[in-house]
Design a protein around this motif. Sequence first.
Motif, PDB file in Angstrom:
ATOM      1  N   PHE A  34      -1.914  -7.924 -10.623  1.00 22.93           N
ATOM      2  CA  PHE A  34      -3.214  -8.577 -10.742  1.00 22.93           C
ATOM      3  C   PHE A  34      -3.714  -8.345 -12.157  1.00 22.93           C
ATOM      4  CE2 PHE A  34      -2.509  -7.863  -6.326  1.00 22.93           C
ATOM      5  CZ  PHE A  34      -3.131  -8.919  -5.672  1.00 22.93           C
ATOM      6  N   ASP A  94      -7.443 -11.951 -12.909  1.00 22.75           N
ATOM      7  CA  ASP A  94      -7.342 -11.994 -11.435  1.00 22.75           C
ATOM      8  C   ASP A  94      -8.388 -11.100 -10.808  1.00 22.75           C
ATOM      9  OD1 ASP A  94      -5.097 -13.634 -11.577  1.00 22.75           O
ATOM     10  OD2 ASP A  94      -3.666 -11.982 -11.428  1.00 22.75           O
ATOM     11  N   TYR A 115       3.382  -6.737  -6.970  1.00 22.17           N
ATOM     12  CA  TYR A 115       2.283  -7.699  -7.084  1.00 22.17           C
ATOM     13  C   TYR A 115       1.401  -7.261  -8.248  1.00 22.17           C
ATOM     14  CZ  TYR A 115       3.774  -9.173  -2.457  1.00 22.17           C
ATOM     15  OH  TYR A 115       4.514  -9.626  -1.393  1.00 22.17           O
ATOM     16  N   ARG A 153       1.039 -11.878  -1.166  1.00 17.90           N
ATOM     17  CA  ARG A 153      -0.028 -11.666  -2.126  1.00 17.90           C
ATOM     18  C   ARG A 153      -1.389 -11.599  -1.408  1.00 17.90           C
ATOM     19  NH1 ARG A 153      -0.195 -11.523  -7.620  1.00 17.90           N
ATOM     20  NH2 ARG A 153      -2.293 -11.866  -8.451  1.00 17.90           N
ATOM     21  N   THR A 165      -3.839  -8.544  -1.616  1.00 17.60           N
ATOM     22  CA  THR A 165      -5.200  -8.778  -2.109  1.00 17.60           C
ATOM     23  C   THR A 165      -6.216  -8.097  -1.200  1.00 17.60           C
ATOM     24  OG1 THR A 165      -4.493 -10.907  -2.984  1.00 17.60           O
ATOM     25  CG2 THR A 165      -6.860 -10.569  -2.776  1.00 17.60           C
TER      26      THR A 165
END
Length: 287
Positions: free
Chosen positions: A278, A282, A276, A240, A244
């Motif tokens: 978001f 987030d 992943y 993650r 990111t």
Amino acid sequence: MDYIVRATAANGFIRAFAANTHDMVEKAREIHQTTPVATAALGRLMTAGAMMGVMMKGEDDLLSLTVRSEGPLEGMTVTADSKGNVKGFPYNPNCPLLVNSRHKLDVGSVVGRGMLTVVKDLGLKEPYSSQVDLQSGEIGDDLAYYFTLSEQTPSSVGVGVLVNADESVQQAGGFILQLMPGFDDAVVDQLEANLSGVSSVTEMLSVGMTPEEILEKLLGNLGLEINDTVPCAFYCNCSRERVTKALLSVGKKEIRSMIAEQKAAELLCDFCNSKYVFTVEDLQQLL
Ligand code: ZN
């Protein structure tokens, strides 16, 4: 458990590698849900990548092999490190099954014409990069051509994958034999005779030969010395945190517009298909 054997022969004038990569290739098949011929193509490139990875000396050295081609497979990317960690994906995992006249999976046809790019990040300022035309699309030949042309190292590369009727991997593995500078012709003659005495890596795999047995068959009469073995496996280092960073690199503007549209961001790792997500919250936190 998969592993790579490192060896020498002919008083060091031959450098040799052999690998069993069954579990690695089966894992790739499960992740990417590849058709048998796509499994074979990717498995061959991953097997070569595993052996080429351990040729590198540095802890953080990274190898990537990219095939871009005109056949229905479209291409594939494999990366490997020097510790036996390998990952890869085909561009078209649903590539149709073509069977050639000898009832083998016809990797050459589904790969087709194209280019092989080898990039090695050895921790230097610039990564080493080299590109060659594919010779047959069978992968082994293409890598042998790369070694001879780009690394000036005459090499023989045999990589093979056998698939069961239920499409799982039955056998996967291969070898790389390389002539080191200063070799003499008698060594080449013997090596060629040995290679002509084996039909294919696939046949050696199909009778269950281990990497050590494959090397013994190819180099037994040339003073084979097994140096060490290195475990290898399919491994993806995505996280993650890395994703990111990738998301942040697309820029604040894009993130703001995703928030404005109340749209969650979904990122998929090409290598292992991990997803992943978001959420809008987030994304706001990221900003
Ligand atoms: Zn991943």
